[in-house]
Design an enzyme around this catalytic site. Structure first.
Site, mmCIF file in Angstrom:
data_model
loop_
_atom_site.group_PDB
_atom_site.id
_atom_site.type_symbol
_atom_site.label_atom_id
_atom_site.label_comp_id
_atom_site.label_asym_id
_atom_site.label_seq_id
_atom_site.Cartn_x
_atom_site.Cartn_y
_atom_site.Cartn_z
ATOM 1 N N TYR A 87 -2.195 -0.660 10.143
ATOM 2 C CA TYR A 87 -2.169 -1.010 8.725
ATOM 3 C C TYR A 87 -0.869 -0.543 8.081
ATOM 4 O O TYR A 87 -0.228 -1.282 7.319
ATOM 5 C CB TYR A 87 -3.375 -0.372 8.032
ATOM 6 C CG TYR A 87 -3.526 -0.675 6.559
ATOM 7 C CD1 TYR A 87 -4.074 -1.879 6.139
ATOM 8 C CD2 TYR A 87 -3.144 0.254 5.590
ATOM 9 C CE1 TYR A 87 -4.232 -2.156 4.783
ATOM 10 C CE2 TYR A 87 -3.297 -0.016 4.243
ATOM 11 C CZ TYR A 87 -3.839 -1.213 3.847
ATOM 12 O OH TYR A 87 -3.988 -1.484 2.505
ATOM 13 N N SER A 140 0.845 -1.194 0.000
ATOM 14 C CA SER A 140 0.000 0.000 0.000
ATOM 15 C C SER A 140 0.875 1.236 0.000
ATOM 16 O O SER A 140 2.032 1.202 0.454
ATOM 17 C CB SER A 140 -0.893 0.021 1.247
ATOM 18 O OG SER A 140 -1.551 1.265 1.398
#
Length: 265
Positions: free
Chosen positions: A156, A143
């Protein structure tokens, strides 16, 4: 473009929707046999039926955090499909959100368990297959958050930074065996995960989902120059390239598919 993967066997996790499903579709178009896996059996069956290519699609439900689940599907794949040549790790969650002092241990543990330890367990289970035959590919979905962390998505961000480190280390360990390992870092792609994020934002701000998306782009992703959510197929095209013979000299790389969202070079 002929990617040179006709006849290869690919396993794609997180494949009942979004980036995983689109990646599976592209690999099938290129002649690969594809195994889909995800947690929800019903949704996974629907995804397999929707994708078509009946003779080349297999699907087995599994939770990538479960060693027993991974062993079970590995046995089934080995018996019914064969040894995999390609592994695309797309399964993941947004996880615990909030500022650091608002997060509890359970939120951290669950996010790391799914987004970092799940991929570790997955590779550990299937690595013996990928090390045989002198040709293999692993692609991790990381990501933008891995290199540009956000203060309300800390677990995350940490998990995805770990994925980049894992990808790099594996790429150095197994390259001479013909196993190439890379990662792809999307930003704000139109998937069920970001749909849920935007629906929550719309409710909190008391606005429409479209207004929530626009305000998120303006306030949270100012460097995403195209000012829209990306499409899953735009990410899948890059993943498919990295799975192919065309990427035979690409190893240990992280491809950002983010419309410029990461501010640094």
């Amino acid at each position: 473009m002929d990617l040179g993967i006709s006849g290869k066997i690919a396993l794609v996790t997180g494949a009942d929707s979004g980036i995983g499903w689109e990646t599976a579709r592209v690999l099938l178009e290129e002649g690969a046999t594809v195994v889909l896996t995800d947690k929800n059996p019903e949704k996974l069956t629907q995804a397999a039926e929707k994708i078509g290519y009946k003779d080349k699609v297999f699907h087995y439900p599994a939770d990538i955090t479960s060693i027993n689940d991974l062993k079970m599907i590995h046995q089934k794949i080995a018996k019914e499909v064969g040894k995999i040549d390609i592994l695309v790790q797309s399964a993941g969650i947004t996880g615990a959100q909030g500022l650091f002092h608002e997060l509890d241990d359970a939120g951290w543990t669950n996010t790391i368990e799914v987004d970092l330890l799940g991929p570790v367990r997955l590779v550990n289970e299937f690595l013996p297959d990928l090390r045989t035959g002198g040709w293999g590919r692993i692609v991790f979905i990381a990501s933008e958050d891995a290199v540009q962390p956000y203060d309300d998505e800390i677990p995350y961000c940490c998990a995805k930074a770990g994925i980049l480190a894992l990808s790099k280390v594996l790429s150095r360990t197994y390259a001479l065996e013909g196993l190439l390992v890379n990662s792809v870092s999307p930003a704000f792609i139109e998937t069920p995960m970001t749909d849920a994020m935007m629906e929550k934002r719309a409710e909190e701000l008391n606005v429409s989902k479209e207004e929530a998306i626009q305000s998120f782009l303006d306030k949270k992703r100012p460097y995403l120059e195209l000012k829209r959510r990306g499409q899953a197929e735009e990410v899948a095209a890059v993943i498919a390239f990295l799975c192919s013979d065309k990427a035979s000299f690409v190893n240990g790389s992280n491809y950002r598919v983010d419309a410029g969202s990461v501010a640094t070079i």
